[in-house]
Design a protein around this motif. Structure first.
Motif, short mmCIF file in Angstrom:
data_model
loop_
_atom_site.label_atom_id
_atom_site.label_comp_id
_atom_site.label_asym_id
_atom_site.label_seq_id
_atom_site.Cartn_x
_atom_site.Cartn_y
_atom_site.Cartn_z
N LEU A 133 11.14 -6.97 -14.50
CA LEU A 133 11.36 -8.19 -15.28
C LEU A 133 10.06 -8.78 -15.83
O LEU A 133 10.10 -9.75 -16.58
N ILE A 134 8.91 -8.21 -15.42
CA ILE A 134 7.62 -8.71 -15.90
C ILE A 134 7.24 -7.98 -17.17
O ILE A 134 7.12 -6.75 -17.19
N ILE A 135 7.07 -8.70 -18.24
CA ILE A 135 6.80 -8.10 -19.55
C ILE A 135 5.50 -7.30 -19.50
O ILE A 135 4.45 -7.78 -19.07
N GLY A 136 5.60 -6.03 -19.91
CA GLY A 136 4.43 -5.16 -19.98
C GLY A 136 4.16 -4.35 -18.74
O GLY A 136 3.28 -3.49 -18.74
N LEU A 137 4.91 -4.62 -17.65
CA LEU A 137 4.66 -3.90 -16.40
C LEU A 137 5.86 -3.04 -15.97
O LEU A 137 5.91 -2.59 -14.84
N GLU A 138 6.76 -2.81 -16.91
CA GLU A 138 7.98 -2.10 -16.56
C GLU A 138 7.71 -0.71 -15.99
O GLU A 138 8.41 -0.23 -15.10
N ASP A 139 6.69 -0.03 -16.52
CA ASP A 139 6.41 1.36 -16.12
C ASP A 139 5.23 1.48 -15.16
O ASP A 139 4.73 2.58 -14.93
N VAL A 140 4.78 0.37 -14.62
CA VAL A 140 3.63 0.39 -13.70
C VAL A 140 4.11 0.46 -12.26
O VAL A 140 5.11 -0.18 -11.90
N GLY A 141 3.40 1.23 -11.42
CA GLY A 141 3.79 1.38 -10.03
C GLY A 141 3.25 0.25 -9.15
O GLY A 141 2.40 -0.54 -9.56
N CYS A 142 3.76 0.18 -7.92
CA CYS A 142 3.32 -0.82 -6.95
C CYS A 142 2.62 -0.13 -5.78
O CYS A 142 3.10 0.90 -5.29
N CYS A 143 1.52 -0.69 -5.35
CA CYS A 143 0.82 -0.21 -4.17
C CYS A 143 0.86 -1.31 -3.12
O CYS A 143 0.37 -2.42 -3.37
N ILE A 144 1.45 -1.02 -1.97
CA ILE A 144 1.65 -2.03 -0.94
C ILE A 144 0.57 -1.88 0.13
O ILE A 144 0.46 -0.82 0.76
N TYR A 145 -0.20 -2.93 0.33
CA TYR A 145 -1.32 -2.90 1.28
C TYR A 145 -0.92 -3.55 2.59
O TYR A 145 -0.50 -4.71 2.62
N PHE A 146 -1.05 -2.79 3.68
CA PHE A 146 -0.88 -3.32 5.04
C PHE A 146 -2.26 -3.39 5.68
O PHE A 146 -2.90 -2.35 5.86
N PRO A 147 -2.76 -4.59 6.00
CA PRO A 147 -4.10 -4.73 6.58
C PRO A 147 -4.24 -3.91 7.87
O PRO A 147 -3.23 -3.59 8.52
N PRO A 148 -5.47 -3.58 8.27
CA PRO A 148 -5.67 -2.77 9.47
C PRO A 148 -5.16 -3.46 10.72
O PRO A 148 -5.23 -4.68 10.84
N LEU A 149 -4.64 -2.67 11.63
CA LEU A 149 -4.16 -3.20 12.90
C LEU A 149 -5.33 -3.55 13.80
O LEU A 149 -6.39 -2.93 13.74
N ARG A 150 -5.15 -4.56 14.65
CA ARG A 150 -6.16 -4.88 15.65
C ARG A 150 -6.16 -3.79 16.73
O ARG A 150 -5.14 -3.16 16.97
N PRO A 151 -7.29 -3.60 17.41
CA PRO A 151 -7.35 -2.57 18.46
C PRO A 151 -6.34 -2.79 19.57
O PRO A 151 -5.90 -1.84 20.21
N ILE A 172 6.52 3.25 -5.77
CA ILE A 172 6.10 2.56 -4.55
C ILE A 172 5.19 3.48 -3.73
O ILE A 172 5.56 4.60 -3.40
N ARG A 173 3.98 2.99 -3.44
CA ARG A 173 3.06 3.73 -2.56
C ARG A 173 2.45 2.73 -1.57
O ARG A 173 2.41 1.53 -1.83
N LEU A 174 1.98 3.25 -0.44
CA LEU A 174 1.45 2.41 0.63
C LEU A 174 -0.02 2.73 0.86
O LEU A 174 -0.47 3.85 0.63
N VAL A 175 -0.75 1.72 1.37
CA VAL A 175 -2.16 1.93 1.72
C VAL A 175 -2.49 1.07 2.93
O VAL A 175 -2.00 -0.05 3.06
N THR A 176 -3.31 1.62 3.83
CA THR A 176 -3.79 0.86 4.98
C THR A 176 -5.15 1.41 5.40
O THR A 176 -5.65 2.37 4.81
N ILE A 177 -5.72 0.79 6.45
CA ILE A 177 -7.07 1.14 6.91
C ILE A 177 -7.01 1.41 8.40
O ILE A 177 -6.33 0.71 9.15
N ASP A 178 -7.77 2.42 8.86
CA ASP A 178 -7.88 2.70 10.28
C ASP A 178 -9.36 2.93 10.61
O ASP A 178 -10.15 3.33 9.74
N VAL A 179 -9.72 2.67 11.87
CA VAL A 179 -11.11 2.82 12.32
C VAL A 179 -11.26 4.17 13.00
O VAL A 179 -10.55 4.48 13.96
N ILE A 180 -12.19 4.96 12.53
CA ILE A 180 -12.31 6.35 12.97
C ILE A 180 -12.67 6.47 14.44
O ILE A 180 -12.27 7.41 15.12
N THR A 181 -13.41 5.48 14.97
CA THR A 181 -13.83 5.54 16.38
C THR A 181 -12.75 5.08 17.35
O THR A 181 -12.83 5.36 18.54
N ASN A 182 -11.77 4.35 16.85
CA ASN A 182 -10.68 3.87 17.71
C ASN A 182 -9.39 3.82 16.90
O ASN A 182 -8.83 2.75 16.65
#
Length: 457
Positions: A133-151, A172-182
């Protein structure tokens, strides 16, 4: 010849990494796997992409609901967060939906379909409908960000895997962050490899931040006491990653020596506070407590002299000292400090310290079995928190105080008082106050906090 890293350079490394990932249209989940020190720059990049100055075509959204092992409850809370996006907001500058309407960028009015089941599949369906319903964004994808989890949070890989297994619609695509050491996100092998993209840029945020601090402090001045003092603070804080008490002793001694050379009580107080925090971080409780005591005493002198540097240092060190006492199960001594914190906060109009001091007193009195005193302090915490902005109340420890006060009210007061309290929470938190308190088990706040208070032992 090597070039010293800068924050700007590290940011562009992140952006270039995403640009390469953006060309790959197969993945459904992008997982940044980085060092702890690099998490913030990734988060800032993703936050930038949510704004008008973002350069990538996809629309970025973010969910802040705390992760829960109860996947059904977690998805219900995510759905509620999505619905909240479209509720009227008192402050116009935060009303994104209102701005879209005002700028005539919507083809028609939009409201989420509240009859849908409360799960992520409903969120994807509604997000795509909203975007169409947003003019000009009909064919644009969404990226959903989930912030990194606490240890200390439960591992989130199984939930993400279940979402991928159920399938994500095109757009629809997803993105998040993880810490390599934990790491707290492990995607099971049963998920097709092409659906998950691991991003591991070579970053050096520690070096970049040090360089920026050198610039701010005068990098060319290696002789003055002030420059050496700034550099020594960094050395002491660097020791917290080594957990080596011997090295810490050496660097703290140098720091305090420089504080004496600079002269003035405020410098010594700063040195004691930094030492207390540093030893606290490597779990050297006795040394941390000793330096906290010195900082508390001298910062009180500054407060009595109406020096503005006194109160911030004093309250920081009181919190450290009290946390150590709690860790040693010396609850009554800790309560005395938290009561002093709340009292001083009231004298200085510091609403957050009124909230925190009384909230923590309430938890400790509860652990001691003194339920009436616990309830009284929690009510005082809510009173202090009432002076905070609504957005702060809804995203802070005010929720813990509220949840615990509701449960204690059932034990020590009658049904009539319970109704009065609920009416107050409705006014202080909004129509969805009960749902807020249920997020991440806040409806069982007393049990959870009693077992893990400060997580110090």
């Amino acid at each position: 010849m090597t070039t010293s890293p800068s924050i700007g350079q590290e940011f562009y490394k992140v952006r270039e990494t995403w640009a390469a990932a953006d060309q790959n249209k197969q993945w459904k989940l992008a997982l940044w796997l980085v060092q702890y020190a690099d998490v913030d720059i990734i988060d800032k990049f993703l936050e930038t992409e949510r704004t008008a100055i973002g350069i990538f075509k996809e629309i970025f959204f973010r969910f802040d609901t705390p992760y829960s092992e109860d996947h059904e409850a977690y998805e219900q809370a995510l759905w509620q967060e999505y619905l909240d996006w479209f509720k009227p907001i008192p402050r116009e500058e935060y009303d994104i939906y209102g701005a879209l309407k005002k700028d005539r960028l919507l083809k028609e009015d939009y409201q989420p379909d509240g009859s849908l089941p409360p799960c992520v599949q409903s969120i994807w369906t509604e997000l795509l409908r909203f975007k169409s319903l947003i003019i000009g964004l009909e064919d644009v994808g969404c990226c959903i960000y989930f912030p990194p989890l606490r240890p200390d949070q439960a591992h989130g890989g199984e939930w993400l895997a279940s979402v991928l297994k159920k399938g994500l619609p095109d757009g629809i695509r997803l993105v998040t962050i993880d810490v390599i050491t934990n790491p707290v996100i492990a995607i099971p092998r049963k998920i097709p490899a092409e659906q998950v993209l691991i991003l591991q840029p070579s970053l050096n945020m520690v070096g970049a931040v040090k360089n920026e601090m050198d610039k701010a402090g005068g990098n060319s001045d290696n002789v003055s006491v002030d420059a050496r003092f700034r550099a020594q603070i960094r050395k002491v804080l660097d020791c917290t990653t080594q957990a080596d008490a011997g090295v810490m002793d050496y660097e703290v001694t140098i720091l305090l020596s420089l504080c004496k050379k600079m002269g003035g009580v405020s410098y010594m107080v700063s040195g004691y506070m930094i030492a207390a925090q540093a030893y606290f971080m490597i779990r050297e409780q006795n040394k941390s407590s000793s330096y906290a005591d010195k900082a508390i005493t001298q910062s009180r002198q500054l407060m009595d002299a109406e020096d503005p540097a006194g109160y911030p240092t004093w309250k920081s060190c009181v919190m450290i000292k009290a946390a150590i006492l709690v860790g040693k199960r010396k609850r009554k001594q800790a309560i005395a400090l938290y009561e002093a914190l709340a009292y001083e906060g009231a004298n200085r109009g510091d609403a957050f310290m009124i909230l925190e001091g009384n909230r923590l007193c309430g938890h400790l009195y509860y652990e001691l079995g003194q339920l009436n005193l616990a309830f009284e302090h929690l009510l005082l915490a809510l009173t202090g928190g009432s002076y905070l902005e609504l957005e702060v109340r809804r995203q802070s420890t005010f929720l813990h105080a509220a949840a615990m006060s509701v449960q204690l009210c059932e034990k020590v007061r009658g049904q009539e008082d319970g109704k009065i309290l609920q009416d107050q929470l409705h006014e202080l938190l909004g129509d969805d106050w009960a749902a807020l308190l249920q997020a991440e088990g806040l409806d069982n706040a007393m049990v959870r906090r009693k077992a893990t208070l400060f997580e110090f032992n």
